[in-house]
Design a protein around this motif. Structure first.
Motif, short mmCIF file in Angstrom:
data_model
loop_
_atom_site.label_atom_id
_atom_site.label_comp_id
_atom_site.label_asym_id
_atom_site.label_seq_id
_atom_site.Cartn_x
_atom_site.Cartn_y
_atom_site.Cartn_z
N CYS A 15 0.86 -1.19 0.00
CA CYS A 15 0.00 0.00 0.00
C CYS A 15 0.89 1.24 0.00
O CYS A 15 1.70 1.43 0.92
N CYS A 16 0.75 2.08 -1.02
CA CYS A 16 1.64 3.24 -1.14
C CYS A 16 1.40 4.26 -0.01
O CYS A 16 2.34 4.87 0.47
N MET A 17 0.17 4.43 0.43
CA MET A 17 -0.10 5.39 1.51
C MET A 17 0.48 4.89 2.84
O MET A 17 0.96 5.67 3.65
N CYS A 18 0.45 3.58 3.03
CA CYS A 18 1.07 3.00 4.23
C CYS A 18 2.57 3.24 4.20
O CYS A 18 3.18 3.60 5.21
N HIS A 19 3.16 3.07 3.03
CA HIS A 19 4.60 3.31 2.87
C HIS A 19 4.94 4.76 3.19
O HIS A 19 5.94 5.03 3.88
N VAL A 20 4.13 5.69 2.73
CA VAL A 20 4.36 7.12 2.98
C VAL A 20 4.37 7.41 4.48
O VAL A 20 5.26 8.09 4.99
N VAL A 21 3.39 6.88 5.20
CA VAL A 21 3.30 7.13 6.65
C VAL A 21 4.48 6.51 7.38
O VAL A 21 5.09 7.15 8.25
N LYS A 22 4.83 5.28 7.02
CA LYS A 22 5.96 4.63 7.69
C LYS A 22 7.27 5.38 7.42
O LYS A 22 8.07 5.57 8.34
N ARG A 23 7.48 5.84 6.19
CA ARG A 23 8.70 6.60 5.85
C ARG A 23 8.74 7.93 6.59
O ARG A 23 9.80 8.37 7.03
N LEU A 24 7.60 8.60 6.71
CA LEU A 24 7.55 9.86 7.44
C LEU A 24 7.96 9.64 8.89
O LEU A 24 8.81 10.37 9.42
N LEU A 25 7.38 8.65 9.53
CA LEU A 25 7.70 8.39 10.94
C LEU A 25 9.17 8.01 11.10
O LEU A 25 9.84 8.51 12.01
N LEU A 26 9.67 7.16 10.23
CA LEU A 26 11.08 6.78 10.30
C LEU A 26 11.97 7.99 10.08
O LEU A 26 13.00 8.15 10.74
N GLU A 93 -4.32 11.07 5.87
CA GLU A 93 -4.67 12.49 5.81
C GLU A 93 -4.44 13.17 7.15
O GLU A 93 -3.90 14.28 7.22
N LYS A 94 -4.82 12.52 8.23
CA LYS A 94 -4.66 13.09 9.57
C LYS A 94 -3.18 13.19 9.95
O LYS A 94 -2.74 14.20 10.51
N VAL A 95 -2.42 12.15 9.65
CA VAL A 95 -0.99 12.16 9.97
C VAL A 95 -0.30 13.29 9.22
O VAL A 95 0.47 14.06 9.79
N MET A 96 -0.59 13.41 7.93
CA MET A 96 0.04 14.47 7.12
C MET A 96 -0.42 15.85 7.58
O MET A 96 0.39 16.79 7.63
N SER A 97 -1.67 15.99 7.92
CA SER A 97 -2.18 17.26 8.42
C SER A 97 -1.47 17.67 9.70
O SER A 97 -1.05 18.83 9.85
N CYS A 98 -1.29 16.72 10.61
CA CYS A 98 -0.58 17.00 11.87
C CYS A 98 0.88 17.35 11.60
O CYS A 98 1.44 18.22 12.26
N HIS A 99 1.48 16.67 10.64
CA HIS A 99 2.88 16.96 10.30
C HIS A 99 2.99 18.37 9.74
O HIS A 99 3.88 19.14 10.15
N ILE A 100 2.11 18.73 8.84
CA ILE A 100 2.17 20.04 8.20
C ILE A 100 1.88 21.17 9.19
O ILE A 100 2.56 22.20 9.18
N ASN A 101 0.91 20.98 10.08
CA ASN A 101 0.57 22.06 11.02
C ASN A 101 1.46 22.08 12.25
O ASN A 101 1.31 22.93 13.13
N GLY A 102 2.41 21.14 12.34
CA GLY A 102 3.38 21.15 13.43
C GLY A 102 2.96 20.46 14.70
O GLY A 102 3.68 20.50 15.70
#
Length: 116
Positions: A15-26, A93-102
């Motif tokens: 799943c590409c979206m799963c990959h994105v979240v895991k890479r962000l956290l790492l 969407e929520k993870v990315m939103s939290c990342h972007i808004n700090g």
């Protein structure tokens, strides 16, 4: 499963979206516990529960697009599901939103996933 570690990601391999979240956290220095639901015993049942949890905040009346969505698409919408400090943060969407808004890094620090 979600409360045993500071950050838990429920994912499906490929799943590409799963990959994105895991890479962000790492990339932030977090080593999340990852459950690949397509490789877990009972993974489909877990995925069905996650789909219900992630759709709970939406309105009670289904939209026309929701009623015509296939069961497989609804199951795929359940991942990634990210838990921080034992509480459901949300999907990509929520993870990315939290990342972007700090607000993501303070949440991770509060949960003990980051020390700096």
């Amino acid at each position: 499963m979600a409360s045993g570690n500071a950050v838990v990601v429920f994912s499906v391999s490929g799943c590409c979206m799963c990959h994105v979240v895991k890479r962000l956290l790492l990339g932030l220095g977090v080593g999340p516990t990852v459950y690949e639901l397509d490789q877990e015993l009972g993974g489909r049942e877990i995925q069905a529960v996650l789909a219900q949890l992630l759709s709970a905040p939406s309105s009670s009346s289904p939209s026309p697009s929701t009623t015509t969505t296939s069961a497989a698409a609804q199951m795929n919408a359940a991942v990634p599901a990210v838990f921080v400090g034992g509480k459901l943060l949300g999907g990509v969407e929520k993870v990315m939103s939290c990342h972007i808004n700090g607000s993501l890094v303070p949440l991770l620090k509060q949960a003990g996933a980051l020390w700096l």
